[in-house]
Design a protein around this motif. Sequence first.
Motif, mmCIF file in Angstrom:
data_model
loop_
_atom_site.group_PDB
_atom_site.id
_atom_site.type_symbol
_atom_site.label_atom_id
_atom_site.label_comp_id
_atom_site.label_asym_id
_atom_site.label_seq_id
_atom_site.Cartn_x
_atom_site.Cartn_y
_atom_site.Cartn_z
ATOM 1 N N TYR A 44 0.817 -1.209 0.000
ATOM 2 C CA TYR A 44 0.000 0.000 0.000
ATOM 3 C C TYR A 44 0.852 1.261 0.000
ATOM 4 O O TYR A 44 0.336 2.359 -0.139
ATOM 5 N N ALA A 45 2.145 1.118 0.223
ATOM 6 C CA ALA A 45 3.008 2.301 0.307
ATOM 7 C C ALA A 45 4.151 2.152 -0.689
ATOM 8 O O ALA A 45 4.860 1.154 -0.691
ATOM 9 N N ASN A 47 7.025 3.166 -0.715
ATOM 10 C CA ASN A 47 8.093 3.748 0.108
ATOM 11 C C ASN A 47 9.162 2.678 0.296
ATOM 12 O O ASN A 47 8.913 1.613 0.862
ATOM 13 N N THR A 104 4.264 2.893 9.460
ATOM 14 C CA THR A 104 3.018 3.000 8.687
ATOM 15 C C THR A 104 2.209 4.204 9.143
ATOM 16 O O THR A 104 1.495 4.824 8.331
ATOM 17 N N TYR A 107 4.460 7.557 8.032
ATOM 18 C CA TYR A 107 4.390 7.903 6.613
ATOM 19 C C TYR A 107 2.960 7.999 6.114
ATOM 20 O O TYR A 107 2.739 8.198 4.916
ATOM 21 N N ILE A 109 0.502 5.918 5.458
ATOM 22 C CA ILE A 109 0.043 5.079 4.354
ATOM 23 C C ILE A 109 -1.456 4.863 4.526
ATOM 24 O O ILE A 109 -2.032 5.232 5.562
#
Length: 638
Positions: A44-45, A47, A104, A107, A109
């Motif tokens: 989902y991220a 990153n 999480t 950031y 997300i």
Amino acid sequence: MLFRTNALDDRVRKTLVDNLYTNPGSLTAGAANGIIAALVAATYAANPVIWNVAILLSLIGVARVAMAYGLPRLQVRDTRWLELLYELGAFSFTATVGVFAALTIWYEIPLIAQMLMLCFAIGYGAGMATRNAGRPVISVTGMVLTFTPICVALWSTGDLAARTLAVAILICFLGMVSISMQIFRTLRDSIGAAETSARLAEKMQQLARTDVVTGLHNRAGLNHYLVDHLSRRRDETRTALFWFDLDRFKEVNDALGHQIGDRVLNEVAQRLRSQAKVHSVIGRFGGDEFILACDVRDRREVETIALALLAEVTRPMRLDEDRLEISCSMGVAILPDDGPDLESVMQGANLALYHAKVNGRNQVSFYDPSMSRDLVRRREIEAELRVALQRDELSIFFQPIVDLATGRIRAFEALVRWFHPEKGELRPDEFIPVAEETGAIITLGNWITAQAAKAAAAWPDDVTVAVNLSPLQLKAPGAALGILNALREARLPPHRLELEITETVLLDHSQQTEDFMAELSAAGVKFALDDFGTGYSSLGYLNKYPFGKIKVDRSFVSGPNVGKKSDAIIRAVSGIAASLDMEIVAEGLETIEQVDAVKAAGCTLGQGYYFSRAVPDYLAAMLLAQERDATEPNRAAG
């Protein structure tokens, strides 16, 4: 006490640490869920930091599972190393889970991915509180490493709901710490109690297998450790079993007391320990019997060990002011030479011990298969002898004792004969020893006395009857009264009964023997010292006991060593007997030369095949009648 407490803590610690590895399935499930949650959340991220942490978490999870399955199989004995490795894996995984969940949030997300990691992290931390409760340090530290990054991240957002969740996690942490500590205390106390019970049970079992007097194994311990010793025996080795019995140990207890007797047993135990080979099994089988078992190379080594043990056990010992000399009989059997298993070898050693005692005591006897055949034979004789007494298969024969000066019959010796319906005549030396061993000699002896008295009642008044007595008969309750009752029933005057006693009966110096002889002597019964010269001959017996006759053993008359020495011995004994106004009987006379020799040596009476074999009662009466008939014409002519 402090040492015992520390030792107990170490055992509890080991049990609790081992418990960490007992269920790797739950650890595997937790690691798998963490890896899946991290990889899904990372998708989902976009990153790279989150992806790198997710990969790190996956690697740590896989390593933990491998350790959980691999370390117990390596059987690592150092508990601290096991605990350290577990802590390293647990702390690495929990710290990474906490950091990943915090990232999480940090950031920002998608919320569903945050929820996924937060739920897993909080659930995993709570799960650690119970799964690792056996080691609270791991449990609490794991939750701290998981919850701290999450709470910091939630609080830093400034959002009220996020901060409330951080506080809720903190409260949950404190609650889980309390639960973890409660579980730990319960586990610790339970394991401690179980360890204490196990230690007490082990101690009780040890006591149950130990002889309290000597500290050796008792009979139960012997059986246990002998079985264990034989189970570890290599096929090419032999195991020798030595069975000891202290001769006449009862006399030590009776004369010096049981405390001295216990000290003697303890001294014997110490001597056996000092002479025993390494890894020998030693025990007190019971009473004054000991058993020693050890591995040996061959029979020669067994003989060497047996002689060394006998010499050590019989070495004089000094207890306080008393110097004791204890003799010992020993039976030896070897596995597998004398039997395929423990039971047969123990039976063989016991039989060998019996033969050592029968053959004179204070010696070593090795098992021979003939001993087992003799045992079967003795058991048959024992059973058949009891039946023979009921079926009147036994008979009394009488051998005359002749006056050497006149040639007249002065007495008859009563001798028992057994005519078996199937086996024919059985010799007395076959069944008399069996009767003595089993106690049947008391019944048999009373029967012989009664039958001999009945037969003698029909003889002329100047002819007496002699009956041999067994040592057991003298020790039987009411023995003297039984003999007097037999005389009364037969209507035989007591002075016409002569009881023959061997020297071995007098060795015990028993007050019971003295009372027995004194009571019968006062009633008029005569006594003769039988087989004089073959045992522990003592002139003190002639002075102490009411003997009126001495019977010189046949070995001095017709044995292989007959000569000047035996003739001199007979002359010496005859001189003593004449001085004490006693008669002396020479046994085993078979030729006229022997008769003349013993007569010249001073013997007054003779007995043997030269005069007559033992005959039934009716033939004994016939011999007396013929003798009387032959003397009547001489009297008439005179």
